[in-house]
Design a protein around this motif. Structure first.
Motif, PDB file in Angstrom:
ATOM      1  N   THR A   1       0.799  -1.059   0.058  1.00  0.00           N
ATOM      2  CA  THR A   1       0.068   0.018  -0.057  1.00  0.00           C
ATOM      3  C   THR A   1       0.876   1.149  -0.177  1.00  0.00           C
ATOM      4  O   THR A   1       2.034   1.160   0.290  1.00  0.00           O
ATOM      5  CB  THR A   1      -0.833   0.158   1.033  1.00  0.00           C
ATOM      6  OG1 THR A   1      -0.283   0.278   2.365  1.00  0.00           O
ATOM      7  CG2 THR A   1      -1.824  -1.065   1.357  1.00  0.00           C
TER       8      THR A   1
ATOM      9  N   ALA B   1       0.801   3.573   2.214  1.00  0.00           N
ATOM     10  CA  ALA B   1       1.299   3.717   3.442  1.00  0.00           C
ATOM     11  C   ALA B   1       2.658   2.823   3.808  1.00  0.00           C
ATOM     12  O   ALA B   1       3.495   3.162   4.496  1.00  0.00           O
ATOM     13  CB  ALA B   1       0.367   3.579   4.692  1.00  0.00           C
ATOM     14  N   GLU B   2       2.382   1.551   3.591  1.00  0.00           N
ATOM     15  CA  GLU B   2       3.455   0.655   3.713  1.00  0.00           C
ATOM     16  C   GLU B   2       4.738   0.907   2.988  1.00  0.00           C
ATOM     17  O   GLU B   2       5.868   1.051   3.526  1.00  0.00           O
ATOM     18  CB  GLU B   2       3.289  -0.704   3.200  1.00  0.00           C
ATOM     19  CG  GLU B   2       2.358  -1.387   4.291  1.00  0.00           C
ATOM     20  CD  GLU B   2       1.204  -2.632   3.633  1.00  0.00           C
ATOM     21  OE1 GLU B   2       0.934  -3.399   4.090  1.00  0.00           O
ATOM     22  OE2 GLU B   2       1.565  -2.752   2.095  1.00  0.00           O
TER      23      GLU B   2
ATOM     24  N   LEU C   1       2.290  -1.100  11.170  1.00  0.00           N
ATOM     25  CA  LEU C   1       1.510  -1.675   9.986  1.00  0.00           C
ATOM     26  C   LEU C   1       1.330  -3.173   9.958  1.00  0.00           C
ATOM     27  O   LEU C   1       0.651  -3.781   8.853  1.00  0.00           O
ATOM     28  CB  LEU C   1       2.112  -0.963   8.753  1.00  0.00           C
ATOM     29  CG  LEU C   1       1.883   0.413   8.473  1.00  0.00           C
ATOM     30  CD1 LEU C   1       2.906   1.022   7.409  1.00  0.00           C
ATOM     31  CD2 LEU C   1       0.313   0.784   8.008  1.00  0.00           C
TER      32      LEU C   1
END
Length: 99
Positions: free
Chosen positions: A54, A56-57, A72
């Motif tokens: 993602t 964010a990752e 996460l």
């Protein structure tokens, strides 16, 4: 450790975290393979793209935000493999991931 608060300072790795971190943990597992590590060294973006992370990752990985990666759902084992592929030793990951 001054001002240690288990509610704030410990991120448990449980089933929910494992589900959240599935892509990161798969990436860590894949980086055990010498050929994958070589591809990562040559073109990290391609390996991260293939991992399907993602936004964010990927942002946390690129920032080397170990605490964020733990939040996460990344396991310490996966972070050890990812960090190793990035040239970051596990003691540094632990130190920076403590919060």
């Amino acid at each position: 450790m001054p001002d240690f608060d288990p509610e704030r300072d410990i991120l448990p790795f449980d089933l929910a975290a494992a589900r959240r971190g599935m892509r990161l943990n798969r990436l860590g597992h894949a980086l055990r393979d010498p050929a994958t590590r070589a591809r990562f060294a040559a073109d990290p973006a391609a390996v991260l793209d293939a991992a399907g992370l993602t936004a964010a990752e990927r942002a946390a990985l690129e920032a080397r935000d170990w605490r964020g990666l733990l939040a996460l759902g990344a396991s310490v084992y996966a972070l050890a493999k990812i960090g190793g592929a990035m040239g970051v030793p596990l003691p540094q990951i632990v130190r920076e991931g403590r919060g």
